[in-house]
Design an enzyme around this catalytic site. Structure first.
Site, short mmCIF file in Angstrom:
data_model
loop_
_atom_site.label_atom_id
_atom_site.label_comp_id
_atom_site.label_asym_id
_atom_site.label_seq_id
_atom_site.Cartn_x
_atom_site.Cartn_y
_atom_site.Cartn_z
N HIS A 48 0.85 -1.19 0.00
CA HIS A 48 0.00 0.00 0.00
C HIS A 48 0.89 1.24 0.00
O HIS A 48 2.02 1.20 0.50
CB HIS A 48 -0.90 0.01 1.24
CG HIS A 48 -2.04 -0.96 1.17
ND1 HIS A 48 -3.09 -0.94 2.05
CD2 HIS A 48 -2.28 -1.99 0.31
CE1 HIS A 48 -3.95 -1.92 1.74
NE2 HIS A 48 -3.46 -2.57 0.69
N GLU A 50 0.98 3.89 1.79
CA GLU A 50 1.47 4.34 3.09
C GLU A 50 2.65 3.50 3.56
O GLU A 50 3.66 4.03 4.05
CB GLU A 50 0.37 4.24 4.16
CG GLU A 50 -0.87 5.07 3.88
CD GLU A 50 -1.97 4.26 3.22
OE1 GLU A 50 -1.69 3.57 2.22
OE2 GLU A 50 -3.11 4.32 3.69
N CYS A 81 -2.41 -0.25 7.34
CA CYS A 81 -1.64 1.00 7.28
C CYS A 81 -1.79 1.81 8.56
O CYS A 81 -0.83 2.45 9.01
CB CYS A 81 -2.06 1.81 6.06
SG CYS A 81 -1.59 1.00 4.52
ZN ZN Z 1 -3.53 0.28 3.56
#
Ligand code: ZN
Length: 143
Positions: A48, A50, A81
């Site tokens: 992801h 982040e 995240c």
């Molecule tokens: Zn995430």
């Protein structure tokens, strides 16, 4: 957030859901790292925006603690995240669009501000929210 939006557009180009993130140094101006969703591109379920931005910021500073830093992301962080943000000790999380289906920073859960955790970053939401959400809407509309 403009930079995060640029990152999000890069994700879409690679066939990934357009989410982008940047990590700002404690001065609030210097960009330490950036990242965009690379799940499809890298075949990695944890890639992801982040997480990638946090890893790069830590590599840049040579320190896993990102105390004083701010993470800016186009979409509300998910549970993974949000956990990574707490672990990284960032001081602030700024996000654009809310994620009512999977958000963990105020929508479905509020992991980052859970009083049971010993580190709780400040959360600022809704920055350029329409633009951030628009990228996602456009991406899914064309699929
Ligand atoms: Zn995430």
């Amino acid at each position: 957030m403009r930079l995060a939006l640029t990152e999000a557009a890069l994700a879409a180009r690679g066939g990934d859901v357009p989410v982008g993130a940047v990590v700002l140094a404690p001065d609030g101006v210097t960009v330490l790292a950036a990242g965009h969703n690379e799940r499809e591109a890298g075949g990695d379920p944890t890639a992801h925006a982040e997480v990638l931005a946090l890893r790069r910021a830590a590599a840049e500073t040579g320190e896993w603690r990102l105390t004083g830093c701010t993470l800016v992301v186009t979409l509300e962080p998910c549970t993974m995240c949000a956990g990574a943000l707490v672990q990284s000790r960032v001081d602030r999380v700024v996000y654009g669009a809310r994620d009512d289906k999977a958000g963990a920073a105020g929508s479905l859960w509020d992991v980052v501000r859970d009083r049971r955790l010993n580190h709780r970053p400040e959360v600022i939401e809704g920055v350029l929210a329409d633009e951030c959400a628009g990228l996602l809407t456009e991406f899914f509309r064309t699929r």
